[in-house]
Design a protein around this motif. Structure first.
Motif, PDB file in Angstrom:
ATOM      1  N   GLU A   1       8.207 -30.881 -25.036  1.00 30.40           N
ATOM      2  CA  GLU A   1       7.200 -30.531 -25.729  1.00 30.40           C
ATOM      3  C   GLU A   1       6.233 -31.845 -25.523  1.00 30.40           C
ATOM      4  O   GLU A   1       4.922 -31.749 -25.887  1.00 30.40           O
ATOM      5  CB  GLU A   1       7.278 -30.304 -27.115  1.00 30.40           C
TER       6      GLU A   1
ATOM      7  N   ARG B   1       5.358 -25.230 -26.142  1.00 33.31           N
ATOM      8  CA  ARG B   1       4.547 -25.124 -27.280  1.00 33.31           C
ATOM      9  C   ARG B   1       4.601 -24.407 -28.350  1.00 33.31           C
ATOM     10  O   ARG B   1       4.372 -24.445 -29.402  1.00 33.31           O
ATOM     11  CB  ARG B   1       3.160 -24.944 -26.704  1.00 33.31           C
ATOM     12  N   HIS B   2       5.701 -23.153 -28.033  1.00 29.72           N
ATOM     13  CA  HIS B   2       5.818 -22.081 -28.944  1.00 29.72           C
ATOM     14  C   HIS B   2       7.094 -21.436 -28.590  1.00 29.72           C
ATOM     15  O   HIS B   2       7.352 -21.168 -27.483  1.00 29.72           O
ATOM     16  CB  HIS B   2       4.299 -21.294 -28.682  1.00 29.72           C
TER      17      HIS B   2
ATOM     18  N   TYR C   1       2.044 -13.704 -25.225  1.00 32.08           N
ATOM     19  CA  TYR C   1       1.982 -12.841 -26.272  1.00 32.08           C
ATOM     20  C   TYR C   1       2.327 -11.275 -25.298  1.00 32.08           C
ATOM     21  O   TYR C   1       1.742 -10.976 -24.517  1.00 32.08           O
ATOM     22  CB  TYR C   1       0.556 -12.374 -26.663  1.00 32.08           C
TER      23      TYR C   1
ATOM     24  N   CYS D   1       8.015 -18.268 -28.632  1.00 32.77           N
ATOM     25  CA  CYS D   1       7.793 -17.070 -28.060  1.00 32.77           C
ATOM     26  C   CYS D   1       7.597 -17.154 -26.568  1.00 32.77           C
ATOM     27  O   CYS D   1       7.166 -16.094 -26.121  1.00 32.77           O
ATOM     28  CB  CYS D   1       6.813 -16.242 -28.866  1.00 32.77           C
TER      29      CYS D   1
ATOM     30  N   GLN E   1       2.466 -20.771 -23.937  1.00 34.51           N
ATOM     31  CA  GLN E   1       2.936 -19.688 -24.867  1.00 34.51           C
ATOM     32  C   GLN E   1       2.503 -18.310 -24.306  1.00 34.51           C
ATOM     33  O   GLN E   1       1.878 -18.141 -23.378  1.00 34.51           O
ATOM     34  CB  GLN E   1       2.422 -19.725 -26.245  1.00 34.51           C
TER      35      GLN E   1
ATOM     36  N   ASN F   1      -1.735 -13.691 -22.735  1.00 39.29           N
ATOM     37  CA  ASN F   1      -2.126 -15.044 -23.620  1.00 39.29           C
ATOM     38  C   ASN F   1      -3.552 -15.148 -23.265  1.00 39.29           C
ATOM     39  O   ASN F   1      -4.145 -15.096 -22.414  1.00 39.29           O
ATOM     40  CB  ASN F   1      -1.094 -15.883 -23.405  1.00 39.29           C
TER      41      ASN F   1
END
Length: 197
Positions: free
Chosen positions: A123, A110-111, A159, A113, A157, A164
């Motif tokens: 995806e 999805r991302h 962080y 990162c 995803q 996340n």
């Protein structure tokens, strides 16, 4: 791998103490479950599988075959190839004494990162699910357990690498994020790994 007796999970669960149940959840070490000898529950060896059978070492382990990344496999859109790769992985597991292969990563990409995005097939939920289904069927055809990895649901995803907060409405959760798992479950994977999030 030696042939072992068939275990009745319901009967075993009724006989486990609270301490034994907790020990089974946490494991003996990074790669093995805790055995329960008094009930005939053996120690289970697991191994990572992003694109091969890692073994029980993070670095400098025994050499292993390197298969295409999940993203590369997904891009082929070839479920027969996924099944054949699953069979080869299952054979490697058996040669290395691995009982449970920690994979596949069924989450959608999805991302950019997401540090483990290369472990995901696509995806597209439909494609992810069908490639994962074939992969699991291939591995399990060799009498090796699989574990949907890294997480069941909502790990698309991240962080700062390890965190996340996935906030997903119910319709999107069912149509996008649960769909690949629903499809894959037709193969009856042996184990589910719970979500980090």
């Amino acid at each position: 791998m030696t042939k072992s007796a068939v275990i009745d999970p319901e009967a075993i669960l009724k006989q486990l103490t609270s301490e034994e149940k907790i020990a089974l959840l946490s494991g003996d070490d990074m790669w093995h479950t805790v055995p329960v000898p008094r009930l005939g529950v053996p120690r289970v060896r697991c191994s990572d599988s992003p694109n091969g059978v890692r073994g029980t070492a993070w670095t400098n382990g025994a050499p292993a075959s390197c298969f295409p990344s999940a993203t590369g496999l997904g891009a082929s859109m070839d479920v027969n190839l996924a099944h054949r790769i699953g069979e080869a992985l299952g054979e490697e597991c058996r040669a290395r004494g691995v009982h449970c292969l920690l994979g596949p990563t069924t989450n959608c990409q999805r991302h950019p990162c997401g540090g483990r995005g290369f472990e995901s097939f696509s995806e597209d939920p439909y494609l992810c699910g069908h490639v994962a289904l074939a992969w699991v069927q291939g591995v399990q055809s060799k009498k090796v357990m699989t574990s949907e990895s890294v997480d069941f649901l909502a790990n698309e995803q991240e962080y700062l690498r390890r965190s996340n907060n996935s906030v997903i409405d119910e319709r999107t959760m069912h149509e996008v994020y649960l769909e690949p798992f629903r499809i894959q479950n037709k193969a009856k994977p042996s184990v589910f790994m719970s979500s980090y999030n």
